[in-house]
Design an enzyme around this catalytic site. Structure first.
Site, short mmCIF file in Angstrom:
data_model
loop_
_atom_site.label_atom_id
_atom_site.label_comp_id
_atom_site.label_asym_id
_atom_site.label_seq_id
_atom_site.Cartn_x
_atom_site.Cartn_y
_atom_site.Cartn_z
N HIS A 51 62.18 61.57 82.39
CA HIS A 51 62.79 60.31 82.81
C HIS A 51 63.05 59.56 81.50
CE1 HIS A 51 62.84 56.65 85.74
NE2 HIS A 51 63.17 56.19 84.55
N CYS A 57 59.34 56.98 87.67
CA CYS A 57 59.92 56.36 88.87
C CYS A 57 58.83 55.66 89.68
CB CYS A 57 60.62 57.40 89.74
SG CYS A 57 62.23 57.93 89.11
N THR A 101 58.42 65.06 77.03
CA THR A 101 57.46 65.58 78.01
C THR A 101 57.63 64.97 79.39
OG1 THR A 101 55.81 63.94 77.35
CG2 THR A 101 55.72 66.08 76.25
N CYS A 105 58.46 61.80 90.20
CA CYS A 105 58.60 61.41 88.80
C CYS A 105 57.63 60.25 88.52
CB CYS A 105 60.04 61.00 88.49
SG CYS A 105 60.24 60.17 86.89
N HIS A 131 66.50 56.61 87.89
CA HIS A 131 66.14 57.85 87.22
C HIS A 131 67.34 58.48 86.49
CE1 HIS A 131 63.63 61.45 86.63
NE2 HIS A 131 64.79 62.09 86.67
N HIS A 174 60.54 54.75 73.08
CA HIS A 174 59.25 54.35 72.52
C HIS A 174 59.47 53.20 71.53
CE1 HIS A 174 57.00 58.19 73.57
NE2 HIS A 174 58.25 58.63 73.66
N ASN A 189 62.66 60.69 72.37
CA ASN A 189 62.53 62.13 72.36
C ASN A 189 63.43 62.67 73.46
OD1 ASN A 189 60.59 62.16 70.29
ND2 ASN A 189 58.95 61.74 71.76
N HIS A 193 63.28 57.53 78.34
CA HIS A 193 62.42 56.44 77.90
C HIS A 193 62.54 56.23 76.41
CE1 HIS A 193 60.12 60.21 77.92
NE2 HIS A 193 59.47 59.74 76.87
P1 DGP Z 1 57.72 61.88 75.37
O1 DGP Z 1 57.05 62.87 74.51
O2 DGP Z 1 58.79 61.13 74.57
O3 DGP Z 1 58.26 62.45 76.67
O4 DGP Z 1 56.62 60.79 75.71
C1 DGP Z 1 56.13 60.53 76.99
C2 DGP Z 1 55.10 59.45 76.85
O5 DGP Z 1 54.76 59.02 78.17
C3 DGP Z 1 53.81 59.87 76.19
O6 DGP Z 1 53.66 59.14 74.97
C4 DGP Z 1 52.71 59.51 77.17
C5 DGP Z 1 53.42 58.63 78.16
N1 DGP Z 1 52.94 58.76 79.53
C6 DGP Z 1 52.86 59.91 80.25
N2 DGP Z 1 52.40 59.66 81.49
C7 DGP Z 1 52.17 58.31 81.54
C8 DGP Z 1 51.68 57.45 82.56
O7 DGP Z 1 51.36 57.85 83.68
N3 DGP Z 1 51.58 56.13 82.25
C9 DGP Z 1 51.93 55.64 81.01
N4 DGP Z 1 51.80 54.32 80.82
N5 DGP Z 1 52.42 56.43 80.04
C10 DGP Z 1 52.52 57.75 80.30
#
Ligand code: DGP
Length: 116
Positions: free
Chosen positions: A96, A7, A93, A4, A46, A100, A85, A98
């Site tokens: 894990h 993670c 996407t 992940c 996680h 925003h 989301n 999160h």
């Molecule tokens: P969501 O669509 O809500 O699952 O948004 C996932 C967000 O995670 C997306 O805006 C891009 C961000 N993201 C994906 N991979 C990484 C990463 O490796 N590092 C960082 N800082 N953000 C990431």
């Protein structure tokens, strides 16, 4: 969760621009920002999404971190949007949980767009 990416960030194995952290959560800038301020807050442990038996103290820590992040990023006064989301139809996407935190620009009033 070994594979992940969030993670890995929480464990310090993957670089991220950390904005705020405490024992329960870590906040870092989104890799593909969609606003001048776009920071993600994640639980250190996680949980796939909001339905993954998230303990109350973790849910509170995620909620409480948002205004701290906004203050650090300089958008507490101007305002900011807080988005989760959650699941497939919300286009989550990264599996894990999160949060925003987005700001630094006026958003339109409506926030729901959907594809047919
Ligand atoms: P969501 O669509 O809500 O699952 O948004 C996932 C967000 O995670 C997306 O805006 C891009 C961000 N993201 C994906 N991979 C990484 C990463 O490796 N590092 C960082 N800082 N953000 C990431």
């Amino acid at each position: 969760m070994d594979d992940c990416i969030f993670c890995m960030i929480a464990r310090g194995e993957l670089d991220a621009r950390t904005v705020y952290s405490n024992d329960l959560v870590i906040a870092f800038d989104d890799i593909t920002p969609q606003a001048p301020v776009h920071t993600l807050i994640i639980p250190r442990r996680h949980y796939a999404d909001m339905g993954d038996d998230v303990p109350d103290e973790v849910a509170c820590a995620l909620f409480a971190a948002a205004p701290k992040v906004a203050a650090i990023k300089g958008v507490a006064e101007t305002g900011y949007r807080v988005i989760i989301n959650n699941g497939r139809d919300a286009s989550q996407t990264v599996q894990h949980l999160h949060v925003h935190v987005m700001g630094g620009v006026p958003f339109s009033h409506g926030m729901v767009h959907f594809s047919q």
